[in-house]
Design an enzyme around this catalytic site. Sequence first.
Site, short mmCIF file in Angstrom:
data_model
loop_
_atom_site.label_atom_id
_atom_site.label_comp_id
_atom_site.label_asym_id
_atom_site.label_seq_id
_atom_site.Cartn_x
_atom_site.Cartn_y
_atom_site.Cartn_z
N ASP A 238 0.82 -1.34 -0.15
CA ASP A 238 0.06 0.20 -0.06
C ASP A 238 0.92 1.27 0.13
O ASP A 238 1.99 1.28 -0.59
CB ASP A 238 -1.01 -0.01 1.14
CG ASP A 238 -2.17 0.67 0.91
OD1 ASP A 238 -2.08 1.76 0.39
OD2 ASP A 238 -3.24 0.08 1.19
N HIS A 261 1.84 1.99 -3.03
CA HIS A 261 0.80 2.73 -3.92
C HIS A 261 1.29 4.44 -3.75
O HIS A 261 0.30 5.35 -3.79
CB HIS A 261 -0.55 2.75 -2.97
CG HIS A 261 -1.17 1.29 -3.34
ND1 HIS A 261 -2.47 0.88 -2.80
CD2 HIS A 261 -0.66 0.19 -3.81
CE1 HIS A 261 -2.64 -0.20 -2.94
NE2 HIS A 261 -1.66 -0.66 -3.92
#
Length: 412
Positions: A238, A261
């Site tokens: 993430d 991310h």
Amino acid sequence: MRKLVLIAVSFMLLLIASFCLLFFLLHAGTDVTDTKLAGASFSVDSYGAKGDGQSDDSQAFLKAWNDACGSAKGTPTLFVPKGKAYLFQPVKLKGPCKPASISVQQIQGNIIAPESVDAWKWSDDDKDAWIRFSGINGLVINGGGQIDGQGASWWKCGSDGNCPRPTALHFHSCQNLQLSDLTHINSPKNHISINTCNDTHISNLHFIAPEDSPNTDGIDISASSNVFIHNCKIETGDDCVAINTGSSFINISDVACGPGHGISIGSLGEHGESAEVEEIYVRNCNFTGTQNGARIKTWEGGSGYARKITFEDITLIAPKNPIIIDQHYDPLPAATNNSAVKVSDVTYRRVYGTSAVENAIKLDCSNSVGCTNIVLEDINITSSVLGKDTYAFCNNAHGRSSSSTPNVTCLD
Ligand SMILES: *[C@@H]1O[C@H](CO)[C@@H](O)[C@H](O)[C@H]1NC(C)=O
Ligand SMILES: *[C@@H]1O[C@H](CO)[C@@H](O)[C@H](O)[C@H]1NC(C)=O
Ligand SMILES: *[C@@H]1O[C@H](CO)[C@@H](O)[C@H](O)[C@H]1NC(C)=O
Ligand SMILES: *[C@@H]1O[C@H](CO)[C@@H](O)[C@H](O)[C@H]1NC(C)=O
Ligand SMILES: *[C@@H]1O[C@H](CO)[C@@H](O)[C@H](O)[C@H]1NC(C)=O
Ligand SMILES: *[C@@H]1O[C@H](CO)[C@@H](O)[C@H](O)[C@H]1NC(C)=O
């Protein structure tokens, strides 16, 4: 003969005097540097830790911590020796500590969490974090070791509330915190969270979790100011770094992000909350194969602001959304109140490289509030796919751009 004795006596007196002087000088020296001197050492092994990867060593760690924290002189050092694996159940380490606002913790060995979800033993209802530090001034954690959250069994149990996953390391209300030279792997959720901390210096950390592991952010920051992150390698499932409400004066430089991310401001304004984020500087960072690069994400219906944000000298190696402002993050039904967190004074400068998607620049601002003073300078993002072009998308974004490939006509 008498003369000789006299000479011998004077010589001895001189010798004694010199020793006294030397002793005095040395002693004066120690007094001056006393607070900087290393205090007592506390090794978890002398508190009964086994380091066999099976026995619960968290109580030994806690006892060593309590002694280090209560130690009156110098800078106490808490050792986690090299070459062993210490299994920790969830543990809470609390300040304030006695030593002149400094306490050093050297993690040279490996600290591991219980392997299966069922084997985690919680001491109370607070199941937010595996290792929680709170109210400690001048905490320094380093040592070259590895902290393994054994997240694999947690990742399977989802994020549906039945099985809320814990953060690996949580720092709350820690002033002047320093974290460096450690490897963090496989947290059940985010690896490190920094909450309500002033003056945090993070460097030379390496984060590793699988690309598809859920919510395994590298570093989450909230309600904190003066956070410096330098020279880290973050490879997770993430956000590499997520900056949440209440954060200001955050400098991030020389971070290699990916997989992951990206470096994200937000998400902000969930459940209509008011968010305040400002003075964020991201420099000299690389995004390699990430899902996003420089990202600002806000929910619909929030309020407050995200402003004075700069991303500069960014290298892109085929991330999916190199530059993205997304004010429709998880959009609510159209009927709901359409307020938004106000995004303004955001600069992207010297951003070079490739994008894995054609829409390389996405400035998707709130329809009602819009973004202002968005500046793009010296941007060159080409497609990582041969023969494809890149383009920019704008929705209610205002500002200016110069020397940008792709061109951003809405800002011209
Ligand atoms: C952080 O620093 C600011 C300004 O120096 C101070 O007002 C604030 O109380 C500090 N926060 C904490 C949690 O100590
Ligand atoms: C943080 O970044 C800003 C903008 O580049 C800079 O002015 C400031 O000096 C930096 N702070 C530190 C401590 O590096
Ligand atoms: C980013 O990539 C460039 C080019 O590959 C490299 O020279 C630089 O060291 C990288 N920076 C970081 C912070 O990894
Ligand atoms: C929208 O919701 C926010 C937060 O709930 C509230 O503060 C604000 O007054 C609302 N605005 C309107 C126009 O209803
Ligand atoms: C942008 O980068 C591409 C690929 O490196 C290069 O061929 C092109 O000349 C650059 N364009 C500008 C305007 O610098
Ligand atoms: C901007 O880029 C698009 C797509 O590359 C191109 O069609 C258009 O002519 C460009 N506009 C300007 C003003 O350069």
